[in-house]
Write a protein that holds these residues in place. Structure first.
Motif, short mmCIF file in Angstrom:
data_model
loop_
_atom_site.label_atom_id
_atom_site.label_comp_id
_atom_site.label_asym_id
_atom_site.label_seq_id
_atom_site.Cartn_x
_atom_site.Cartn_y
_atom_site.Cartn_z
N MET A 1 0.84 -1.17 0.00
CA MET A 1 0.00 0.00 0.00
C MET A 1 0.89 1.24 0.00
O MET A 1 1.76 1.39 0.83
N LEU A 2 0.69 2.13 -0.93
CA LEU A 2 1.51 3.32 -1.04
C LEU A 2 0.92 4.52 -0.32
O LEU A 2 1.66 5.40 0.12
N PHE A 3 -0.39 4.57 -0.20
CA PHE A 3 -1.03 5.73 0.40
C PHE A 3 -2.31 5.29 1.09
O PHE A 3 -3.18 4.69 0.47
N SER A 4 -2.41 5.58 2.39
CA SER A 4 -3.61 5.14 3.12
C SER A 4 -4.53 6.30 3.46
O SER A 4 -5.54 6.11 4.14
N GLY A 5 -4.19 7.49 3.06
CA GLY A 5 -5.07 8.63 3.30
C GLY A 5 -4.35 9.78 3.97
O GLY A 5 -3.28 9.63 4.57
N TRP A 6 -4.98 10.93 3.85
CA TRP A 6 -4.40 12.14 4.39
C TRP A 6 -4.42 12.15 5.91
O TRP A 6 -3.54 12.76 6.54
N ASP A 7 -5.41 11.48 6.50
CA ASP A 7 -5.51 11.47 7.97
C ASP A 7 -4.26 10.86 8.62
O ASP A 7 -3.74 11.39 9.60
N SER A 8 -3.79 9.75 8.08
CA SER A 8 -2.61 9.10 8.67
C SER A 8 -1.35 9.95 8.48
O SER A 8 -0.49 10.00 9.36
N LEU A 9 -1.25 10.61 7.32
CA LEU A 9 -0.11 11.50 7.10
C LEU A 9 -0.15 12.68 8.06
O LEU A 9 0.88 13.08 8.62
N PHE A 10 -1.33 13.26 8.25
CA PHE A 10 -1.48 14.39 9.16
C PHE A 10 -1.16 13.97 10.60
O PHE A 10 -0.46 14.68 11.32
N ARG A 11 -1.63 12.79 11.02
CA ARG A 11 -1.35 12.28 12.36
C ARG A 11 0.15 12.10 12.56
O ARG A 11 0.71 12.51 13.57
N THR A 12 0.82 11.50 11.57
CA THR A 12 2.26 11.29 11.67
C THR A 12 2.99 12.63 11.77
O THR A 12 3.93 12.76 12.57
N LEU A 13 2.57 13.60 11.00
CA LEU A 13 3.19 14.92 11.03
C LEU A 13 3.02 15.59 12.40
O LEU A 13 3.99 16.03 13.01
N VAL A 14 1.80 15.62 12.91
CA VAL A 14 1.52 16.29 14.18
C VAL A 14 2.19 15.54 15.34
O VAL A 14 2.90 16.14 16.16
N VAL A 15 2.00 14.23 15.41
CA VAL A 15 2.57 13.45 16.50
C VAL A 15 4.10 13.47 16.41
O VAL A 15 4.78 13.56 17.44
N GLY A 16 4.64 13.41 15.21
CA GLY A 16 6.09 13.44 15.05
C GLY A 16 6.70 14.72 15.58
O GLY A 16 7.69 14.70 16.31
N VAL A 17 6.12 15.84 15.21
CA VAL A 17 6.63 17.14 15.68
C VAL A 17 6.50 17.24 17.20
O VAL A 17 7.45 17.61 17.89
N LEU A 18 5.34 16.90 17.74
CA LEU A 18 5.13 17.00 19.18
C LEU A 18 6.04 16.04 19.96
O LEU A 18 6.61 16.42 20.99
N ALA A 19 6.17 14.81 19.49
CA ALA A 19 7.02 13.83 20.17
C ALA A 19 8.48 14.26 20.11
O ALA A 19 9.21 14.14 21.10
N TYR A 20 8.91 14.78 18.97
CA TYR A 20 10.29 15.23 18.82
C TYR A 20 10.59 16.39 19.77
O TYR A 20 11.60 16.39 20.46
N VAL A 21 9.71 17.38 19.80
CA VAL A 21 9.89 18.52 20.69
C VAL A 21 9.90 18.07 22.15
O VAL A 21 10.74 18.49 22.94
#
Length: 186
Positions: A1-21
């Motif tokens: 699967m190459l793309f599962s939807g914008w929701d998962s990408l948005f979650r990864t972006l938000v959680v990634g930034v917050l977890a990194y900070v």
């Protein structure tokens, strides 16, 4: 699967930034020791933090709050062990081990080298890296707890070998008798 939807990408972006900070903040609060040169204990904590970050980023089953708690727990445990290791010798030995002398007065300590799984070539490379061209000019080579080599040149060992205090090797009851016989000339 190459793309599962914008929701998962948005979650990864938000959680990634917050977890990194959050991870950076936790590491800064915990002090410089958390980011020091690594021994085996520090490596385990670092790998665990990286694994936790990856899990928080990529698993929808792990909430950001759970990941932050895991970060805090790992850092708190690392802080507790390092705090204790400064105050109790047995904790320090358990967490980091002890430095091991591999060369003394220009002579290889073969039993110590076997125990430490270090070859003569590795020791010679360490000696060359500090600009020494002969083992006869080396007072000691020590395998440090972080895996690096320290080379003490002849004439630079200090009073009573003070920089070698706490190193397992010659003169230490924990050194082997075969190593002691290698040092008869020193």
């Amino acid at each position: 699967m190459l793309f599962s939807g914008w929701d998962s990408l948005f979650r990864t972006l938000v959680v990634g930034v917050l977890a990194y900070v959050a991870l950076i903040i936790f590491l800064r609060i915990s002090g410089k020791r958390t980011l020091s040169k690594m021994n085996a204990f520090d490596l385990i904590v670092t790998v665990a933090l990286g694994s936790t970050l990856a899990t928080v980023l990529l698993s929808k089953d792990v909430a950001l709050a759970e990941g932050l708690l895991a970060f805090a727990l790992l850092i708190a445990l690392q802080f507790a062990v390092t705090w204790s290791s400064v105050r109790a010798l047995w904790v320090r030995q358990l967490a980091t081990g002890e430095p091991q002398m591999l060369v003394y007065c220009g002579a290889f300590l073969s039993a110590a080298m076997v125990r430490s799984r270090v070859t003569e070539d590795e020791i010679r490379a360490a000696v060359r890296s500090v600009g020494v061209n002969s083992l006869d000019k080396v007072h000691a080579v020590v395998l440090e707890t972080d895996g690096s080599f320290s080379v003490v040149k002849m004439g630079e060992e200090g009073e009573n070998g003070s920089s070698l205090a706490g190193v397992v090797g010659p003169g230490d009851v924990r050194s082997s008798t075969s190593d002691a016989s290698d040092l008869a000339r020193c």
